[in-house]
Every structure is written in C-alpha cells, then in structure tokens.
Design a protein around this motif. Structure first.
Motif, mmCIF file in Angstrom:
data_model
loop_
_atom_site.group_PDB
_atom_site.id
_atom_site.type_symbol
_atom_site.label_atom_id
_atom_site.label_comp_id
_atom_site.label_asym_id
_atom_site.label_seq_id
_atom_site.Cartn_x
_atom_site.Cartn_y
_atom_site.Cartn_z
ATOM 1 N N ARG A 228 -26.343 -19.619 -43.432
ATOM 2 C CA ARG A 228 -25.331 -20.407 -42.702
ATOM 3 C C ARG A 228 -25.705 -21.885 -42.677
ATOM 4 O O ARG A 228 -25.679 -22.543 -41.643
ATOM 5 C CB ARG A 228 -25.154 -19.863 -41.285
ATOM 6 C CG ARG A 228 -24.651 -18.417 -41.254
ATOM 7 C CD ARG A 228 -24.439 -17.912 -39.863
ATOM 8 N NE ARG A 228 -23.955 -16.527 -39.869
ATOM 9 C CZ ARG A 228 -23.700 -15.794 -38.785
ATOM 10 N NH1 ARG A 228 -23.896 -16.339 -37.578
ATOM 11 N NH2 ARG A 228 -23.269 -14.562 -38.891
ATOM 12 N N LEU A 229 -26.013 -22.390 -43.857
ATOM 13 C CA LEU A 229 -26.373 -23.789 -44.007
ATOM 14 C C LEU A 229 -25.325 -24.512 -44.836
ATOM 15 O O LEU A 229 -24.834 -23.992 -45.838
ATOM 16 C CB LEU A 229 -27.731 -23.928 -44.703
ATOM 17 C CG LEU A 229 -28.964 -23.435 -43.953
ATOM 18 C CD1 LEU A 229 -30.197 -23.575 -44.834
ATOM 19 C CD2 LEU A 229 -29.149 -24.177 -42.648
ATOM 20 N N GLU A 230 -25.000 -25.729 -44.403
ATOM 21 C CA GLU A 230 -24.140 -26.602 -45.176
ATOM 22 C C GLU A 230 -24.994 -27.480 -46.086
ATOM 23 O O GLU A 230 -26.212 -27.565 -45.927
ATOM 24 C CB GLU A 230 -23.295 -27.479 -44.241
ATOM 25 C CG GLU A 230 -22.376 -26.714 -43.313
ATOM 26 C CD GLU A 230 -21.275 -25.971 -44.060
ATOM 27 O OE1 GLU A 230 -20.806 -26.502 -45.096
ATOM 28 O OE2 GLU A 230 -20.893 -24.869 -43.611
ATOM 29 N N LYS A 231 -24.339 -28.156 -47.010
ATOM 30 C CA LYS A 231 -25.031 -29.088 -47.891
ATOM 31 C C LYS A 231 -25.725 -30.162 -47.056
ATOM 32 O O LYS A 231 -25.203 -30.624 -46.047
ATOM 33 C CB LYS A 231 -24.024 -29.729 -48.851
ATOM 34 C CG LYS A 231 -24.629 -30.745 -49.816
ATOM 35 C CD LYS A 231 -23.554 -31.344 -50.702
ATOM 36 C CE LYS A 231 -24.150 -32.356 -51.676
ATOM 37 N NZ LYS A 231 -24.663 -33.552 -50.981
ATOM 38 N N GLY A 232 -26.926 -30.556 -47.495
ATOM 39 C CA GLY A 232 -27.661 -31.584 -46.790
ATOM 40 C C GLY A 232 -27.050 -32.960 -46.973
ATOM 41 O O GLY A 232 -26.161 -33.169 -47.806
ATOM 42 N N LEU A 233 -27.537 -33.920 -46.189
ATOM 43 C CA LEU A 233 -27.059 -35.292 -46.262
ATOM 44 C C LEU A 233 -28.233 -36.238 -46.466
ATOM 45 O O LEU A 233 -29.336 -35.978 -45.978
ATOM 46 C CB LEU A 233 -26.331 -35.676 -44.968
ATOM 47 C CG LEU A 233 -24.998 -34.979 -44.681
ATOM 48 C CD1 LEU A 233 -24.494 -35.367 -43.299
ATOM 49 C CD2 LEU A 233 -23.956 -35.340 -45.742
ATOM 50 N N PRO A 234 -28.002 -37.364 -47.159
ATOM 51 C CA PRO A 234 -29.067 -38.369 -47.274
ATOM 52 C C PRO A 234 -29.368 -38.958 -45.907
ATOM 53 O O PRO A 234 -28.524 -38.906 -44.997
ATOM 54 C CB PRO A 234 -28.474 -39.407 -48.236
ATOM 55 C CG PRO A 234 -26.995 -39.217 -48.164
ATOM 56 C CD PRO A 234 -26.785 -37.778 -47.887
ATOM 57 N N PRO A 235 -30.562 -39.515 -45.713
ATOM 58 C CA PRO A 235 -30.977 -39.998 -44.384
ATOM 59 C C PRO A 235 -29.975 -40.930 -43.724
ATOM 60 O O PRO A 235 -29.733 -40.832 -42.512
ATOM 61 C CB PRO A 235 -32.303 -40.710 -44.686
ATOM 62 C CG PRO A 235 -32.830 -40.022 -45.901
ATOM 63 C CD PRO A 235 -31.633 -39.671 -46.712
ATOM 64 N N GLU A 236 -29.359 -41.824 -44.483
ATOM 65 C CA GLU A 236 -28.457 -42.808 -43.891
ATOM 66 C C GLU A 236 -27.139 -42.207 -43.408
ATOM 67 O O GLU A 236 -26.383 -42.846 -42.657
ATOM 68 C CB GLU A 236 -28.166 -43.944 -44.890
ATOM 69 C CG GLU A 236 -27.412 -43.536 -46.132
ATOM 70 C CD GLU A 236 -28.316 -43.050 -47.254
ATOM 71 O OE1 GLU A 236 -27.825 -42.913 -48.396
ATOM 72 O OE2 GLU A 236 -29.515 -42.809 -46.998
ATOM 73 N N LYS A 237 -26.835 -40.967 -43.802
ATOM 74 C CA LYS A 237 -25.589 -40.325 -43.394
ATOM 75 C C LYS A 237 -25.793 -39.234 -42.345
ATOM 76 O O LYS A 237 -24.816 -38.631 -41.890
ATOM 77 C CB LYS A 237 -24.874 -39.738 -44.617
ATOM 78 C CG LYS A 237 -24.345 -40.784 -45.582
ATOM 79 C CD LYS A 237 -23.495 -40.143 -46.672
ATOM 80 C CE LYS A 237 -22.909 -41.205 -47.600
ATOM 81 N NZ LYS A 237 -22.050 -40.599 -48.652
#
Length: 349
Positions: A228-237
C-alpha cells in the motif's frame, strides 16, 4: 577467522564496533569520529576504514583497523571541498571514490602506498545529485548515478597521468524515478541500478570494452500495491502529512550472485530478488521485516549473513540467510548510536 563490523552513527558522531562470533553479535565499543559521520568503506587489504563527515568542515577520516581486537585508531583527516554520501575504493587501491549529493559531483582522491590520501584529486561536475560512484570489477570504468536528473553516467577510469575521467556513456531513466545505488554482477557483464522513488531495479548489460550500458529489463524490487505504497517524491516535493510512499535505499548482491537484496524504509523491509543461472534478470521472491527504517546494510563475504541498521533503530541486527530461499532470520542484535547510517564488514584470517 575474525569478523568485525563497523556502524557509523551520524547524530552520535561515533563508529560502533562489533565482532560476530557464530550467531552472536558482540558490541565492542564506540569510537568518537565527529558529528554526521556517515558513509564508510574498508580498504581492499582490510587495513583501513575510511569515513566521511557530512557536515562542514568536510573531511575523510582514515582509521587503522586492529586485526586482533577490531579497535580503530585515527590516523589522519583529509579536508574535502564537498560533503559525501557514498565511498568506494578502486581495485588497485590507487583511488578513493566519493559521491556528493549536496554538491552535485563525483570525486577521485589519490591514495598513497601507505593508504593515506594524497594531494592529487579529480572532480567530475554533474548536473544532478550524485548518490553513488562505483568502480567496475575490471577496474576500467567508473559509474555515477544522478538523482534528480535521473541519469547514470559511465566514465573511463583514469590512469596515473593528469588525464580527466572521460564520459563514455549516459542513460536516462523515467522522470522522478530517482536512481540511487547500484551493484555490478561479479562477472562485470551486468549492472543493477536501484531507483529510490519507484522501488525498481533496472538491469543493464554492460560492455566492458566500451563502457556502454544496454537496458535489459526493469523489475519490481518491492510489491508496492501489496505494501500500500504510492510512488515516492523527490525531497523538494515531499509534504507532511502525506500518504505512505516508497523510499528505497540500498541494494546488495549475494556472494554467489543468486539474490539481490533491497531495503525499503517506509515499511522497514528488505526484499529479495532471485537470479537464476541462465537469466541475469532478477525476479521478486519475497521480503522480510527488519530494523526500523533500514538504510545501509551489508552482506558477509561468505554469503551466510546480513547485517542491517535502521535510521530510527537503536540497534544493529544480525540475520542468517537461508541458503535455499534467501530469507532472513534474525539471530542477534546489539546496541548502536543515534541515526545509524552505514555498515561495513571486514574479515581477518
């Protein structure tokens, strides 16, 4: 044989020392090094441990390893212009490789015959955050990941002249996939690149004559839907609060080349991917719950054990690897400092 394990504790500013005796993990003590001590690498001959401080004034600390007691003795500190997140040593022990995430560059520092860092260094400016900078098994090629630019770059390794490392190949990933760490197959013919924000492993054929990489396949390193994980985001987002997102960290290959292991921090697991004798493309085969928020982990050289630290854990854990399935079985744990960051293993006869 004696086996010693070293664990850098970023916020404690220490390196914890351990000895593995059979199925036991014995905490030998802590060595003060400096705040935000993070990436480490053991010299090819096992005599030295190099550790980088991630806060200014940046430096690489060289420590002598006592083969009888595992004690560490600081020998020198070499100032560096930038912070470092990953270290490697080439196979001739001529160069120390470092990756700078914050300052977007890869660096080679010349190693003297006594293991100290010499005055000569070569810097490779990058457009994106460099998360890993590693040497090929044949010592001919340097490979750097560019997190943010979503690229991997291959350079021809330098010789003892003043020549710069020449870029020979570049591969671009899907936007915001976040290439992070990588491992070579022992034969040198394949590279496995872990993408942090989608928890995938990209499998490349590697041409040792030209340095060219050819994508063979991209495989799931962790079952995001099941977890149940979504795609990760870069630190700034990244925002708080947020839905659970994947946050892959480290990748290691077993000594026999049969299993790839990948750490995923959001769910605190290490997943395993199996590689068969006739197919270099690994296939996901399961995962095990481990220390809290696992970042760095290491496999022992005999392929029987895995040692893992977690950024939010208060201990280092020793796991036995099942020879038939690759599954992890926790055997023991020993205390560590705050924000454990990097695990290194060294064996002595």
């Amino acid at each position: 044989m004696k086996r010693f394990i070293y664990l850098s504790n970023a916020e404690s500013g220490t390196i914890s020392r351990y000895q593995q005796q059979g199925k036991q993990l014995i905490h030998l003590g802590n060595t003060d090094v400096g705040n935000l001590v993070m990436p480490m690498v053991v010299s090819r001959d096992g005599h030295y441990l190099y550790a980088a401080l991630h806060q200014a004034p940046y430096c690489i600390v060289r420590l002598a390893i006592d083969p009888k007691s595992g004690d560490l003795t600081e020998l020198d500190r070499t100032p560096q212009a930038v912070s470092m997140v990953n270290l490697d040593v080439d196979h001739n022990s001529h160069w120390l490789l470092s990756a700078s995430f914050d300052h977007n560059m890869a660096t080679l520092n010349r190693l003297e015959d006594d293991g100290s860092l010499g005055a000569k260094n070569i810097t490779i400016p990058l457009e994106g955050h460099c998360h890993a900078f590693n040497i090929s098994p044949d010592n001919q090629w340097l490979v750097a990941t560019e997190f943010g630019q979503d690229r991997v770059n291959v350079y021809q390794h330098v010789d003892d002249s003043d020549h710069q490392a020449a870029l020979v190949h570049q591969y671009s990933f899907a936007r915001e996939s976040g290439p992070r760490h990588l491992v070579f197959a022992a034969c040198g013919q394949f590279i496995y690149v872990l993408c942090e924000m989608i928890a995938s492993v990209n499998v490349f054929a590697f041409d040792s004559e030209t340095g060219a990489m050819t994508l063979i396949d991209e495989v799931e390193a962790a079952p995001l839907e099941m977890l149940r994980l979504e795609k990760g985001l870069p630190p700034e987002k990244r925002v708080v609060p947020d839905v659970p997102r994947t946050w892959a960290a480290d990748i290691q290959l077993s000594a026999d080349g049969r299993y790839l292991y990948v750490s995923e921090r959001t769910t605190s697991i290490i997943s395993r991917l199996e590689i068969t004798a006739n197919d270099p493309v690994p296939r996901y085969s399961g995962y095990d719950h481990v220390v809290t928020q696992p970042r760095s982990f290491a496999l022992t050289h005999d392929g029987q054990y895995l040692l893992a630290s977690g950024e939010l854990s208060d201990h280092l854990a020793l796991y036995q690897i099942d020879a038939q399935t690759g599954q992890l079985n926790e055997l023991d744990r020993a205390p560590c400092g705050v924000n454990p960051a990097w695990v290194s293993v060294v064996d002595f006869p």
